[in-house]
Enzyme design. Sequence first.
Site, PDB file in Angstrom:
ATOM      1  N   LYS A   9       0.826  -1.210   0.000  1.00 21.57           N
ATOM      2  CA  LYS A   9       0.000   0.000   0.000  1.00 21.57           C
ATOM      3  C   LYS A   9       0.862   1.263   0.000  1.00 21.57           C
ATOM      4  O   LYS A   9       2.055   1.212   0.322  1.00 21.57           O
ATOM      5  CB  LYS A   9      -0.917  -0.025   1.232  1.00 21.57           C
ATOM      6  CG  LYS A   9      -1.901  -1.191   1.226  1.00 21.57           C
ATOM      7  CD  LYS A   9      -2.908  -1.087   2.371  1.00 21.57           C
ATOM      8  CE  LYS A   9      -3.926  -2.207   2.298  1.00 21.57           C
ATOM      9  NZ  LYS A   9      -5.038  -2.015   3.266  1.00 21.57           N
ATOM     10  N   TYR A  49     -12.699  -3.201  -3.662  1.00 26.78           N
ATOM     11  CA  TYR A  49     -13.256  -3.100  -2.310  1.00 26.78           C
ATOM     12  C   TYR A  49     -14.790  -3.063  -2.341  1.00 26.78           C
ATOM     13  O   TYR A  49     -15.396  -2.456  -1.463  1.00 26.78           O
ATOM     14  CB  TYR A  49     -12.693  -1.864  -1.600  1.00 26.78           C
ATOM     15  CG  TYR A  49     -11.260  -2.026  -1.104  1.00 26.78           C
ATOM     16  CD1 TYR A  49     -10.858  -3.170  -0.410  1.00 26.78           C
ATOM     17  CD2 TYR A  49     -10.313  -1.029  -1.294  1.00 26.78           C
ATOM     18  CE1 TYR A  49      -9.556  -3.325   0.058  1.00 26.78           C
ATOM     19  CE2 TYR A  49      -9.003  -1.174  -0.822  1.00 26.78           C
ATOM     20  CZ  TYR A  49      -8.639  -2.323  -0.152  1.00 26.78           C
ATOM     21  OH  TYR A  49      -7.351  -2.471   0.319  1.00 26.78           O
ATOM     22  N   PHE A  57     -15.955   4.221   6.109  1.00 28.91           N
ATOM     23  CA  PHE A  57     -14.557   4.528   5.770  1.00 28.91           C
ATOM     24  C   PHE A  57     -14.219   4.259   4.309  1.00 28.91           C
ATOM     25  O   PHE A  57     -13.058   4.388   3.904  1.00 28.91           O
ATOM     26  CB  PHE A  57     -13.598   3.730   6.675  1.00 28.91           C
ATOM     27  CG  PHE A  57     -13.792   2.231   6.624  1.00 28.91           C
ATOM     28  CD1 PHE A  57     -13.245   1.471   5.593  1.00 28.91           C
ATOM     29  CD2 PHE A  57     -14.520   1.582   7.602  1.00 28.91           C
ATOM     30  CE1 PHE A  57     -13.411   0.102   5.531  1.00 28.91           C
ATOM     31  CE2 PHE A  57     -14.700   0.198   7.557  1.00 28.91           C
ATOM     32  CZ  PHE A  57     -14.137  -0.538   6.512  1.00 28.91           C
ATOM     33  N   ARG A  85      -1.637 -14.731   3.912  1.00 27.96           N
ATOM     34  CA  ARG A  85      -2.623 -14.041   4.745  1.00 27.96           C
ATOM     35  C   ARG A  85      -2.204 -14.109   6.228  1.00 27.96           C
ATOM     36  O   ARG A  85      -2.315 -13.125   6.955  1.00 27.96           O
ATOM     37  CB  ARG A  85      -3.973 -14.718   4.521  1.00 27.96           C
ATOM     38  CG  ARG A  85      -5.123 -14.045   5.167  1.00 27.96           C
ATOM     39  CD  ARG A  85      -6.061 -13.450   4.159  1.00 27.96           C
ATOM     40  NE  ARG A  85      -7.144 -12.814   4.872  1.00 27.96           N
ATOM     41  CZ  ARG A  85      -7.517 -11.564   4.672  1.00 27.96           C
ATOM     42  NH1 ARG A  85      -6.933 -10.834   3.757  1.00 27.96           N
ATOM     43  NH2 ARG A  85      -8.508 -11.051   5.351  1.00 27.96           N
ATOM     44  N   ASN A 112      -2.210  -0.164   6.787  1.00 31.34           N
ATOM     45  CA  ASN A 112      -1.789  -1.459   7.335  1.00 31.34           C
ATOM     46  C   ASN A 112      -0.921  -2.268   6.362  1.00 31.34           C
ATOM     47  O   ASN A 112      -0.994  -3.491   6.315  1.00 31.34           O
ATOM     48  CB  ASN A 112      -3.009  -2.252   7.834  1.00 31.34           C
ATOM     49  CG  ASN A 112      -4.016  -2.518   6.746  1.00 31.34           C
ATOM     50  OD1 ASN A 112      -3.809  -2.141   5.587  1.00 31.34           O
ATOM     51  ND2 ASN A 112      -5.103  -3.181   7.086  1.00 31.34           N
ATOM     52  N   HIS A 115      -2.256  -5.467   1.277  1.00 31.86           N
ATOM     53  CA  HIS A 115      -3.483  -6.195   1.002  1.00 31.86           C
ATOM     54  C   HIS A 115      -3.070  -7.610   0.606  1.00 31.86           C
ATOM     55  O   HIS A 115      -2.102  -7.784  -0.138  1.00 31.86           O
ATOM     56  CB  HIS A 115      -4.259  -5.572  -0.168  1.00 31.86           C
ATOM     57  CG  HIS A 115      -5.311  -6.508  -0.705  1.00 31.86           C
ATOM     58  ND1 HIS A 115      -6.547  -6.649  -0.117  1.00 31.86           N
ATOM     59  CD2 HIS A 115      -5.266  -7.413  -1.720  1.00 31.86           C
ATOM     60  CE1 HIS A 115      -7.235  -7.580  -0.775  1.00 31.86           C
ATOM     61  NE2 HIS A 115      -6.483  -8.060  -1.740  1.00 31.86           N
ATOM     62  N   GLU A 126      -8.602 -11.437  -8.224  1.00 30.36           N
ATOM     63  CA  GLU A 126      -7.774 -10.253  -7.956  1.00 30.36           C
ATOM     64  C   GLU A 126      -6.523 -10.225  -8.837  1.00 30.36           C
ATOM     65  O   GLU A 126      -6.122  -9.167  -9.317  1.00 30.36           O
ATOM     66  CB  GLU A 126      -7.392 -10.208  -6.476  1.00 30.36           C
ATOM     67  CG  GLU A 126      -8.602  -9.922  -5.586  1.00 30.36           C
ATOM     68  CD  GLU A 126      -8.271  -9.897  -4.105  1.00 30.36           C
ATOM     69  OE1 GLU A 126      -7.118 -10.192  -3.722  1.00 30.36           O
ATOM     70  OE2 GLU A 126      -9.179  -9.556  -3.324  1.00 30.36           O
TER      71      GLU A 126
HETATM   72  P1  TYD Z   1     -10.821  -6.089   4.841  1.00 33.55           P
HETATM   73  O1  TYD Z   1     -11.033  -6.714   3.493  1.00 33.55           O
HETATM   74  O2  TYD Z   1     -11.887  -6.280   5.893  1.00 33.55           O
HETATM   75  O3  TYD Z   1      -9.442  -6.558   5.536  1.00 33.55           O
HETATM   76  P2  TYD Z   1      -8.053  -7.156   4.975  1.00 33.55           P
HETATM   77  O4  TYD Z   1      -7.280  -6.045   4.322  1.00 33.55           O
HETATM   78  O5  TYD Z   1      -7.351  -7.654   6.218  1.00 33.55           O
HETATM   79  O6  TYD Z   1      -8.394  -8.277   4.020  1.00 33.55           O
HETATM   80  O7  TYD Z   1     -10.639  -4.528   4.662  1.00 33.55           O
HETATM   81  C1  TYD Z   1      -9.933  -4.019   3.582  1.00 33.55           C
HETATM   82  C2  TYD Z   1      -9.232  -2.757   4.008  1.00 33.55           C
HETATM   83  O8  TYD Z   1     -10.166  -1.800   4.462  1.00 33.55           O
HETATM   84  C3  TYD Z   1      -8.269  -2.946   5.182  1.00 33.55           C
HETATM   85  O9  TYD Z   1      -7.012  -3.485   4.808  1.00 33.55           O
HETATM   86  C4  TYD Z   1      -8.165  -1.541   5.685  1.00 33.55           C
HETATM   87  C5  TYD Z   1      -9.563  -0.968   5.439  1.00 33.55           C
HETATM   88  N1  TYD Z   1     -10.384  -0.935   6.670  1.00 33.55           N
HETATM   89  C6  TYD Z   1     -10.529   0.275   7.320  1.00 33.55           C
HETATM   90  O10 TYD Z   1      -9.994   1.307   6.891  1.00 33.55           O
HETATM   91  N2  TYD Z   1     -11.280   0.313   8.471  1.00 33.55           N
HETATM   92  C7  TYD Z   1     -11.880  -0.805   8.973  1.00 33.55           C
HETATM   93  O11 TYD Z   1     -12.560  -0.730  10.025  1.00 33.55           O
HETATM   94  C8  TYD Z   1     -11.716  -2.057   8.279  1.00 33.55           C
HETATM   95  C9  TYD Z   1     -12.367  -3.315   8.808  1.00 33.55           C
HETATM   96  C10 TYD Z   1     -10.971  -2.074   7.128  1.00 33.55           C
END
Ligand code: TYD
Length: 153
Positions: A9, A49, A57, A85, A112, A115, A126
């Site tokens: 990211k 997404y 958000f 994962r 974070n 992805h 994907e």
């Molecule tokens: P998600 O697909 O639930 O998680 P992951 O990336 O672990 O597969 O969510 C996608 C992205 O959305 C996540 O990496 C960061 C963002 N996100 C937020 O900004 N706030 C939130 O509360 C959540 C659950 C996700």
Amino acid sequence: MEKTLVLLKPCTLQRGLVGEVINRFEKRGLRLAGMKMMQLTDELLNEHYAHLREKPFFQILKDSMMCTPVIACCFEGIEAVRVVRAMAGSTNGRNALPGTIRGDYCMSNQQNIVHTSDSLENAEVELARFFRPEEIFDFESSNLKYLYASDEL
Ligand code: TYD
């Protein structure tokens, strides 16, 4: 063998962590089968997404994914989807266990680092979203027999 998508990211590029994160997957024994830098668009993120489009958000998530280019990687290995994962850790970096990528490199639920595809079915969708077929390379790993036992291959 399974192939899975990893996106590094914008926060990872800004923080200079690209090499460290790719290094972790390489050291684990995953084969890098594709890699490219790309500027994501609103259209692509609406698709990627889609499961989050009702979330409050959603827009700031999309903005955070478009503020710089990202680096898309395809990693391959036995059970690569699950392994990658698990290496990423929980979505929220503050909950992610130490030793995971998010648990070692971030403090955020959104900034974070990576992805990662969450199922084999989604990995296929994907990868097709981020790579053209000729951008995924099926060269043979020369160290395969030292990465896996013969009855695993
Ligand atoms: P998600 O697909 O639930 O998680 P992951 O990336 O672990 O597969 O969510 C996608 C992205 O959305 C996540 O990496 C960061 C963002 N996100 C937020 O900004 N706030 C939130 O509360 C959540 C659950 C996700």
